[in-house]
Write a protein that holds these residues in place. Structure first.
Motif, PDB file in Angstrom:
ATOM      1  N   ALA A 205      59.204  67.135  58.791  1.00 36.50           N
ATOM      2  CA  ALA A 205      59.234  67.509  60.213  1.00 36.50           C
ATOM      3  C   ALA A 205      60.676  67.694  60.674  1.00 36.50           C
ATOM      4  O   ALA A 205      60.998  68.635  61.413  1.00 36.50           O
ATOM      5  N   GLN A 206      61.551  66.802  60.206  1.00 36.00           N
ATOM      6  CA  GLN A 206      62.955  66.904  60.582  1.00 36.00           C
ATOM      7  C   GLN A 206      63.589  68.188  60.030  1.00 36.00           C
ATOM      8  O   GLN A 206      64.310  68.901  60.742  1.00 36.00           O
ATOM      9  N   ALA A 207      63.266  68.496  58.782  1.00 37.53           N
ATOM     10  CA  ALA A 207      63.815  69.710  58.157  1.00 37.53           C
ATOM     11  C   ALA A 207      63.308  70.968  58.873  1.00 37.53           C
ATOM     12  O   ALA A 207      64.064  71.914  59.100  1.00 37.53           O
ATOM     13  N   CYS A 208      62.025  70.957  59.254  1.00 41.01           N
ATOM     14  CA  CYS A 208      61.459  72.140  59.937  1.00 41.01           C
ATOM     15  C   CYS A 208      62.064  72.304  61.324  1.00 41.01           C
ATOM     16  O   CYS A 208      62.364  73.424  61.751  1.00 41.01           O
ATOM     17  N   GLN A 209      62.255  71.187  62.007  1.00 40.51           N
ATOM     18  CA  GLN A 209      62.899  71.210  63.329  1.00 40.51           C
ATOM     19  C   GLN A 209      64.280  71.871  63.227  1.00 40.51           C
ATOM     20  O   GLN A 209      64.630  72.737  64.029  1.00 40.51           O
ATOM     21  N   ALA A 210      65.030  71.476  62.213  1.00 40.05           N
ATOM     22  CA  ALA A 210      66.380  72.025  62.027  1.00 40.05           C
ATOM     23  C   ALA A 210      66.321  73.537  61.773  1.00 40.05           C
ATOM     24  O   ALA A 210      67.134  74.299  62.290  1.00 40.05           O
ATOM     25  N   ARG A 211      65.345  73.968  60.989  1.00 41.61           N
ATOM     26  CA  ARG A 211      65.234  75.411  60.706  1.00 41.61           C
ATOM     27  C   ARG A 211      64.889  76.186  61.963  1.00 41.61           C
ATOM     28  O   ARG A 211      65.423  77.273  62.205  1.00 41.61           O
ATOM     29  N   ARG A 212      64.011  75.643  62.789  1.00 42.17           N
ATOM     30  CA  ARG A 212      63.643  76.342  64.020  1.00 42.17           C
ATOM     31  C   ARG A 212      64.824  76.407  64.980  1.00 42.17           C
ATOM     32  O   ARG A 212      64.981  77.400  65.690  1.00 42.17           O
ATOM     33  N   GLU A 213      65.619  75.343  65.008  1.00 45.54           N
ATOM     34  CA  GLU A 213      66.791  75.354  65.882  1.00 45.54           C
ATOM     35  C   GLU A 213      67.771  76.453  65.472  1.00 45.54           C
ATOM     36  O   GLU A 213      68.493  76.987  66.309  1.00 45.54           O
ATOM     37  N   LEU A 214      67.776  76.803  64.195  1.00 45.29           N
ATOM     38  CA  LEU A 214      68.620  77.911  63.718  1.00 45.29           C
ATOM     39  C   LEU A 214      67.912  79.264  63.860  1.00 45.29           C
ATOM     40  O   LEU A 214      68.446  80.300  63.441  1.00 45.29           O
ATOM     41  N   GLY A 215      66.681  79.238  64.397  1.00 44.19           N
ATOM     42  CA  GLY A 215      65.922  80.483  64.557  1.00 44.19           C
ATOM     43  C   GLY A 215      65.299  80.981  63.264  1.00 44.19           C
ATOM     44  O   GLY A 215      64.888  82.129  63.164  1.00 44.19           O
ATOM     45  N   GLU A 216      65.220  80.101  62.245  1.00 42.29           N
ATOM     46  CA  GLU A 216      64.657  80.509  60.952  1.00 42.29           C
ATOM     47  C   GLU A 216      63.177  80.151  60.865  1.00 42.29           C
ATOM     48  O   GLU A 216      62.749  79.165  61.456  1.00 42.29           O
ATOM     49  N   PRO A 217      62.410  80.937  60.087  1.00 47.13           N
ATOM     50  CA  PRO A 217      61.010  80.562  59.845  1.00 47.13           C
ATOM     51  C   PRO A 217      60.930  79.268  59.042  1.00 47.13           C
ATOM     52  O   PRO A 217      61.827  78.985  58.239  1.00 47.13           O
ATOM     53  N   THR A 218      59.862  78.513  59.250  1.00 46.08           N
ATOM     54  CA  THR A 218      59.633  77.334  58.406  1.00 46.08           C
ATOM     55  C   THR A 218      58.855  77.728  57.145  1.00 46.08           C
ATOM     56  O   THR A 218      58.583  76.875  56.301  1.00 46.08           O
ATOM     57  N   LEU A 219      58.478  78.995  57.051  1.00 48.01           N
ATOM     58  CA  LEU A 219      57.634  79.472  55.961  1.00 48.01           C
ATOM     59  C   LEU A 219      58.448  80.380  55.030  1.00 48.01           C
ATOM     60  O   LEU A 219      59.451  80.938  55.476  1.00 48.01           O
ATOM     61  N   PRO A 220      58.003  80.580  53.784  1.00 56.56           N
ATOM     62  CA  PRO A 220      56.816  79.965  53.197  1.00 56.56           C
ATOM     63  C   PRO A 220      56.986  78.473  52.904  1.00 56.56           C
ATOM     64  O   PRO A 220      58.095  77.997  52.676  1.00 56.56           O
ATOM     65  N   SER A 221      55.861  77.778  52.949  1.00 57.82           N
ATOM     66  CA  SER A 221      55.799  76.407  52.462  1.00 57.82           C
ATOM     67  C   SER A 221      55.359  76.467  50.991  1.00 57.82           C
ATOM     68  O   SER A 221      55.331  77.559  50.402  1.00 57.82           O
ATOM     69  N   THR A 222      55.063  75.340  50.395  1.00 58.64           N
ATOM     70  CA  THR A 222      54.463  75.351  49.057  1.00 58.64           C
ATOM     71  C   THR A 222      53.190  74.503  49.084  1.00 58.64           C
ATOM     72  O   THR A 222      53.024  73.634  49.954  1.00 58.64           O
ATOM     73  N   ILE A 223      52.327  74.756  48.118  1.00 59.29           N
ATOM     74  CA  ILE A 223      51.097  73.956  48.017  1.00 59.29           C
ATOM     75  C   ILE A 223      51.453  72.487  47.781  1.00 59.29           C
ATOM     76  O   ILE A 223      50.838  71.592  48.367  1.00 59.29           O
ATOM     77  N   ALA A 224      52.483  72.222  46.967  1.00 58.92           N
ATOM     78  CA  ALA A 224      52.866  70.825  46.707  1.00 58.92           C
ATOM     79  C   ALA A 224      53.274  70.131  48.006  1.00 58.92           C
ATOM     80  O   ALA A 224      52.878  68.977  48.254  1.00 58.92           O
ATOM     81  N   THR A 225      54.055  70.819  48.836  1.00 59.39           N
ATOM     82  CA  THR A 225      54.459  70.234  50.116  1.00 59.39           C
ATOM     83  C   THR A 225      53.235  69.981  50.991  1.00 59.39           C
ATOM     84  O   THR A 225      53.087  68.895  51.571  1.00 59.39           O
ATOM     85  N   GLU A 226      52.369  70.966  51.088  1.00 59.48           N
ATOM     86  CA  GLU A 226      51.202  70.812  51.971  1.00 59.48           C
ATOM     87  C   GLU A 226      50.311  69.655  51.521  1.00 59.48           C
ATOM     88  O   GLU A 226      49.769  68.933  52.358  1.00 59.48           O
ATOM     89  N   ARG A 227      50.187  69.456  50.205  1.00 62.24           N
ATOM     90  CA  ARG A 227      49.376  68.320  49.734  1.00 62.24           C
ATOM     91  C   ARG A 227      49.958  66.991  50.211  1.00 62.24           C
ATOM     92  O   ARG A 227      49.249  66.012  50.403  1.00 62.24           O
ATOM     93  N   ARG A 228      51.281  66.949  50.402  1.00 60.47           N
ATOM     94  CA  ARG A 228      51.917  65.682  50.786  1.00 60.47           C
ATOM     95  C   ARG A 228      51.957  65.462  52.293  1.00 60.47           C
ATOM     96  O   ARG A 228      52.052  64.325  52.746  1.00 60.47           O
ATOM     97  N   ILE A 229      51.914  66.549  53.078  1.00 62.47           N
ATOM     98  CA  ILE A 229      52.162  66.401  54.523  1.00 62.47           C
ATOM     99  C   ILE A 229      51.039  66.910  55.432  1.00 62.47           C
ATOM    100  O   ILE A 229      51.044  66.601  56.611  1.00 62.47           O
ATOM    101  N   ASN A 230      50.122  67.710  54.916  1.00 61.44           N
ATOM    102  CA  ASN A 230      49.149  68.370  55.799  1.00 61.44           C
ATOM    103  C   ASN A 230      47.877  67.525  55.915  1.00 61.44           C
ATOM    104  O   ASN A 230      47.154  67.362  54.934  1.00 61.44           O
ATOM    105  N   PRO A 231      47.587  66.980  57.093  1.00 55.54           N
ATOM    106  CA  PRO A 231      46.431  66.086  57.211  1.00 55.54           C
ATOM    107  C   PRO A 231      45.112  66.761  56.826  1.00 55.54           C
ATOM    108  O   PRO A 231      44.184  66.093  56.363  1.00 55.54           O
TER     109      PRO A 231
END
Ligand code: ZN
Ligand code: FE
Length: 269
Positions: A205-231
């Protein structure tokens, strides 16, 4: 030199998100001057990008029938001769090359496979390319899987959506997840409400917040990341089950828990 097969010759495939409307991404794929786009809800950002990069549009992938995914198809098709590939079971702009579960076709020198992933709409599909071990793999999943979340259930059942997400979660971990909306930060606020003690979720969440503050997309994500963070990919985890059952103690089966989690998110502000 003898020209050879496009699958082995030429540059690597480039994949980039084109922002559209307030929070859509139209994914642009290109290689050697040829391009495909995924879910062009608006023709303008696509035409602008093609012109700027000197690309010729060869085809369009459609995941489902919603206007923010198909609204630009007519304009793009009238400006160029391109293929349009989309799910057979959805009301889509014609003419269409209809595809269904297990179909495979060639685009940009790669083989793309069709996965039926009903839930958000009844005929929703996703596209994933074949690749040799270790090669790049992209998943275009429309409004089925988002980073940290999943699509709303407009036409399908919770059981269908859970099965669809299970299929996507089973793809190789390094698969690049190219979602159709930048919903990540609001999804992660909900995810952290469900799993306040998941350290990987907090860091993400912290990393994505930082990317949005720079105006960058948070995507693409990866399946490995989503398995760890996506409820919504973690609804069988004890931490997620416990949080859901605190709100809906009667929820027991995997589908009950998933349905209650989706209802919780629907009402979350
Ligand atoms: Zn949609
Ligand atoms: Fe959408």
């Amino acid at each position: 030199m003898v020209p050879s097969d496009a699958t082995t010759q030429g540059s690597a495939l480039t994949v980039e998100p084109l922002p559209a409307f307030s929070d859509n991404y139209i994914w642009l794929l290109h290689r050697d001057g040829q391009a495909w786009v995924v879910d062009p809800g608006d023709a303008f950002p696509v035409q602008h990008a093609l012109q700027k990069r000197g690309l010729c549009l060869r085809g369009i992938f459609l995941t489902h029938h919603h206007a923010d995914h198909v609204g630009g198809v007519h304009a793009l098709r009238s400006a160029t001769v391109c293929r349009v590939v989309g799910p057979a079971g959805e009301p889509l702009p014609e003419p269409l090359e209809p595809v269904a579960e297990g179909d495979a076709f060639q685009a940009l020198g790669l083989v793309w496979r069709v996965l039926e992933v009903p839930g958000h709409t009844a005929g929703h599909v996703a596209y994933v390319n074949d690749t040799p071990p270790g090669g790049p793999r992209w998943l275009f999943c429309g409004d089925t899987l988002f980073s940290g979340g999943c699509g709303r259930l407009f036409e399908g059942t919770p059981a269908q959506m859970l099965a669809s997400l299970d299929r996507l979660a089973a793809l190789p971990g390094e698969t690049q997840v190219c979602c159709a909306h930048e919903y990540t930060l609001s999804n992660l606020r909900f995810a952290q409400t469900v799993e306040p003690d998941n350290p990987e979720l907090a860091a993400y969440a912290q990393a994505c917040q930082a990317r949005r503050e720079l105006g960058e997309p948070t995507l693409p994500s990866t399946i490995a990341t989503e398995r760890r963070i996506n409820p919504f990919l973690r609804s069988r985890q004890p931490s997620v089950r416990r949080a859901v059952q605190q709100r809906e103690p009667a929820a027991r089966s995997d589908v009950d828990i998933f349905a209650a989690l989706r209802r919780w998110k629907d009402g979350f502000r």
